[in-house]
Design a protein around this motif. Structure first.
Motif, PDB file in Angstrom:
ATOM      1  N   SER A   1      38.928  29.978  40.090  1.00  0.00           N
ATOM      2  CA  SER A   1      40.019  30.741  40.712  1.00  0.00           C
ATOM      3  C   SER A   1      41.192  29.848  41.130  1.00  0.00           C
TER       4      SER A   1
ATOM      5  N   TYR B   1      43.593  40.285  43.472  1.00  0.00           N
ATOM      6  CA  TYR B   1      43.303  38.983  44.075  1.00  0.00           C
ATOM      7  C   TYR B   1      44.573  38.178  44.309  1.00  0.00           C
TER       8      TYR B   1
ATOM      9  N   GLN C   1      41.302  43.574  38.900  1.00  0.00           N
ATOM     10  CA  GLN C   1      40.776  42.709  39.957  1.00  0.00           C
ATOM     11  C   GLN C   1      41.637  41.460  40.147  1.00  0.00           C
TER      12      GLN C   1
ATOM     13  N   THR D   1      32.306  38.867  41.451  1.00  0.00           N
ATOM     14  CA  THR D   1      33.748  38.658  41.500  1.00  0.00           C
ATOM     15  C   THR D   1      34.271  38.409  40.091  1.00  0.00           C
ATOM     16  N   TRP D   2      35.583  38.490  39.934  1.00  0.00           N
ATOM     17  CA  TRP D   2      36.182  38.324  38.601  1.00  0.00           C
ATOM     18  C   TRP D   2      35.958  36.921  38.043  1.00  0.00           C
TER      19      TRP D   2
END
Length: 390
Positions: free
Chosen positions: A88, A32, A28, A155-156
């Motif tokens: 992120s 991304y 992932q 999400t990661w």
């Protein structure tokens, strides 16, 4: 007193959730940031490389400080890393904040082990150490697959948030559960470094390195391997982490008991997995039930590896336990780094299905080196016997 060992194991959960929690989300992250899977693997290999290069020195430098404070500081850095990673950030910053806790990871493990055995008897040291290391396998069956599972649903970034939560819980247990633990008598650096002159210890170090390299040349890309070689989706991969971890908890408990009887036979038994598992993985196909069985066996044979490696090395340097363990952690993580890099190279050039053969090769070297140490010990005992007789 097992209380200190259990608290140490909770901190180990935080440490391992941060270090290895990334394994299940590498695909992932690669997607991304629009990078290859082997480049995403830097998040694991660079972390491990920092531990390998700085672990013994950091352990020596912090050996005179209050052990409770060192444990708190270590886990606090892991907490900060998890929080920032969950936001992120740019990839370079993600790598950077992943590296910060790596400097104190071996310090935490060495200190937690020292604290655990400080209140126990000589006869149950291995059992107390196995309790601390059980935090690693418990993380494999709970927090690591949980982080992977939630990442597959959301999400990661959620995976890193879970890592931060585990670290915060560990801080609470250490703060409220441990008294201040000042070091009463600090050993000199020279007395600890002296173990590097012992050939048997050096061979034990090589066993550690090749054993961990063997496992992580495939395990570092666990999710990628199951995705591509076994045709599993992300949710199914998270279930495989659970299977892997459940069997790992059982084997870690068993290893602690077996180590008290025979260190040599125990490490040799679990090392055979580096030869058996690759053959089973490569020739088993994609049948789900067979794959689940192999994953369970894989988790059983792999999970005590860090505990086995540390115990095996410490057994050859009983008078420098903390430093010997820091070296075990460092060379083990050098194995993680080299295993991840070589696995990434094979994936990039040949395909992920071939990574198990790296495990086979490195594992075979480790088994041969165990035989070398056994031969050296027999030779040494015969020499001392002849000296005594004369």
């Amino acid at each position: 007193m097992k209380k200190y060992a259990y608290i140490g194991s909770i901190g180990a959960m935080g440490v391992i959730t941060t270090e290895f929690g990334v394994i299940g989300i590498l695909p992932q992250i690669a997607k991304y940031y629009s990078i290859s899977i082997d480049k995403a693997g830097i998040l694991l290999s660079a972390f491990a490389l920092v531990i390998a290069l700085t672990g013994p020195f950091m352990t020596l430098l912090t050996s005179g400080f209050d052990r409770k404070k060192i444990m708190l500081l270590s886990i606090f850095i892991f907490l900060i890393s998890g929080i920032v990673s969950s936001l992120s950030p740019p990839f370079w910053l993600l790598v950077f904040v992943r590296l910060l806790p790596a400097f104190l990871q071996p310090v935490y493990i060495a200190t937690a082990l020292s604290v655990a055995i400080s209140k126990g008897n000589k006869s149950n040291e291995n059992e107390l150490m196995s309790i601390v290391f059980s935090g690693i396998t418990i993380a494999m069956v709970t927090t690591v697959p949980l982080a992977t599972y939630f990442a597959s649903i959301f999400t990661w970034e959620v995976s890193f948030l879970i890592q931060a939560i585990v670290s915060f819980i560990a801080i609470c247990f250490i703060y409220f559960g441990l008294p201040n633990l000042p070091v009463k008598e600090k050993k000199s650096y020279g007395s600890q470094i002296k173990i590097l002159q012992q050939p048997i210890f050096l061979v034990s170090t090589a066993v550690n390195f090749f054993m961990i390299t063997a496992w992580f040349s495939t395990y570092s890309y666990f999710a990628e391997y199951l995705n591509k070689a076994k045709n599993m989706d992300d949710t199914m991969v998270s279930y495989m982490f659970f299977v892997f971890g459940i069997l790992g908890v059982l084997s870690n408990f068993l290893a602690g008991k077996l180590m008290n009887k025979s260190i040599y036979k125990t490490i040799l038994f679990f090392l055979t997995g580096t030869v058996i598992i690759p053959i089973l993985l490569y020739y088993s196909g994609t049948t789900i039930l067979i794959t689940v069985f192999i994953i369970g066996l894989w988790g059983f044979m792999y999970s005590p590896s860090f505990f086995n490696a540390s115990t095996y090395m410490i057994s050859s340097a009983p008078n420098a336990i903390e430093f010997a363990n820091s070296l075990a952690t460092s060379f083990g993580n050098l194995g993680v780094s080299i295993g991840t890099v070589t696995g990434g190279y094979v994936i990039a050039n040949y395909g992920v299905a071939y990574t198990p053969w790296l495990t086979f090769g490195f594992g075979s070297i480790a088994i041969i080196l165990i035989g070398v140490r056994k031969w050296m010990e027999v030779k040494s005992s015969l020499y001392h016997l002849s000296e005594t007789t004369n």
